[in-house]
Design an enzyme around this catalytic site. Structure first.
Site, PDB file in Angstrom:
ATOM      1  CE  LYS A   1      61.559   3.974   8.723  1.00 30.29           C
ATOM      2  NZ  LYS A   1      62.102   3.315   7.574  1.00 30.29           N
TER       3      LYS A   1
ATOM      4  CG  ASP B   1      49.145  15.506   5.863  1.00 36.14           C
ATOM      5  OD1 ASP B   1      49.461  15.481   4.661  1.00 36.14           O
ATOM      6  OD2 ASP B   1      49.204  14.513   6.601  1.00 36.14           O
TER       7      ASP B   1
END
Ligand code: F6P
Length: 359
Positions: A74, A139
């Site tokens: 964030k 990923d």
């Protein structure tokens, strides 16, 4: 020379190995290294929030999971919104970062990050910062690098999870469903599924039909195979259905999760077989990196320093089968590297008799 290093976005096994590689290579050149805390955010407080790093601080950290610098997904530097949209980092944020780097005398910055953080790095480079990128994603979905550190550790956790589910599933003659990470790309599910002996692998790239999966399980039952292992990536979708999410999550991404339970619920009803689901979650991001990730991380860190030495700014370290090279950051972030449904890996899975949920 003084250089900065930061990691941004989700953590990833192997980050500390990269940091150690950067510090070791910089020290050999007589350079000083400033490690910024919590990603780009560490560039903002008056004077910067950093740790000065020497080999005394980092030797031996390569085997530790997480990151000694802390991280966040964030904050003020989020440049990627969702899958594709790019937001411009506000000028006041850029100038605070620039002022602090100037104050500290830092001439170049190593940014270790995935798609979002490297998009920020690219913008900083375009604004005149001397930046080199290091690809970081469990990923494994970044273009322009054959592999990123962290992926092997994640796959190893999936394989371990499947090995465990297999024995209990076999004993109870159950269908066992394992939900793994993989937001847009199903590499973890595909590699982990093949490595861990899954019978069904469901990916974000191949929408699946529950009827087909249920038929496959019923046929296995007829053939005397009374237990089935299913791996489902968190971003996989039932054909014609929506992504299954848990909430808003960070500023830029919704939090995925729950597809495993949904799949298990339907499969139990459709096959009449006892079915259990399990979410591997952050177990596949935490813990010590595998040997491959420690070594890849170290090589990436050293390469990043060499790129600074030769002034290769705006470029990202890239792994190309057996050697470490570099590519323009732009090449890495313009689109994600997804599993090709017609490619060799999916082909291999199908040849092994694995059901991909579509036929
Ligand atoms: O992008 C990496 C990733 O591990 C995804 O696979 C997953 O959806 C996400 O991060 C989880 O992020 P968080 O730590 O914010 O829950």
């Amino acid at each position: 020379m003084k250089i900065g290093v930061l990691n941004s976005g989700g953590d990833c096994p192997g980050l500390n190995a990269v940091i150690n590689g950067v510090v070791g290579a910089a020290d050999k050149l007589g350079w000083e290294v400033y490690g910024f805390i919590d990603g780009f955010e560490g560039l903002l407080p008056e004077g910067g929030d950093y740790l000065k790093l020497t080999p005394d601080d980092t030797t031996g950290i390569g085997k530790l999971g997480g990151t000694i610098l802390g991280t966040t997904n964030k904050g003020h530097f989020a440049a990627k919104i969702g899958e594709g949209d790019v937001a411009k980092i506000p000028e006041e944020i850029m100038s605070k970062a620039r002022d602090n780097m100037d104050l500290l005398g830092i001439e170049a910055l190593v940014v270790i990050g995935g798609d979002g953080s490297l998009t920020t790095a690219l913008q900083m480079n375009q604004e005149g910062f001397n930046v080199v990128g290091v690809p970081k994603t469990i990923d494994n979905d970044l273009q322009a690098t054959a592999m990123s550190f962290g992926f092997d550790s994640a796959v190893t956790s999936v394989v371990d999870g499947l090995d465990r589910l297999q024995t209990t599933g076999q004993s109870h003659k159950r269908v066992m469903v394992l939900e793994v990470m993989g937001r847009h790309a199903g590499w973890i599910a595909l590699w982990g599924g093949i490595g861990g002996g899954a019978h069904v692998i469901l990916l974000p790239e191949i929408d699946f039909d529950l009827e087909k999966v249920a038929d496959f399980i019923k046929q296995r039952e007829i053939d005397g195979q009374r237990s089935t292992l299913v791996v489902v990536a968190e971003g996989a979708r039932i054909s014609g259905g929506e992504l299954i999410t848990k909430g808003e999550g960070s500023a830029s991404e919704v939090t995925l999760g729950g597809v495993g339970q949904v799949v298990a619920h339907h499969l139990e009803k459709m096959t009449g077989k006892d079915t259990r689901s399990c979410v591997l979650g952050h177990l596949q991001r935490g813990g010590s990196p595998t040997a491959i990730d420690r070594i890849l991380g170290a090589r990436f860190g050293v390469k990043a320093v060499k790129m600074i030495e030769t002034g290769e700014y705006g470029r990202m370290v890239s792994y190309q089968a057996y050697h470490v090279d570099s590519v323009p950051i732009e090449e890495a972030v313009h689109q994600l590297r997804l599993v090709n449904p017609d490619g060799e890996m999916v082909d291999t899975a199908r040849a092994l008799g694995i059901c991909m949920g579509d036929r």
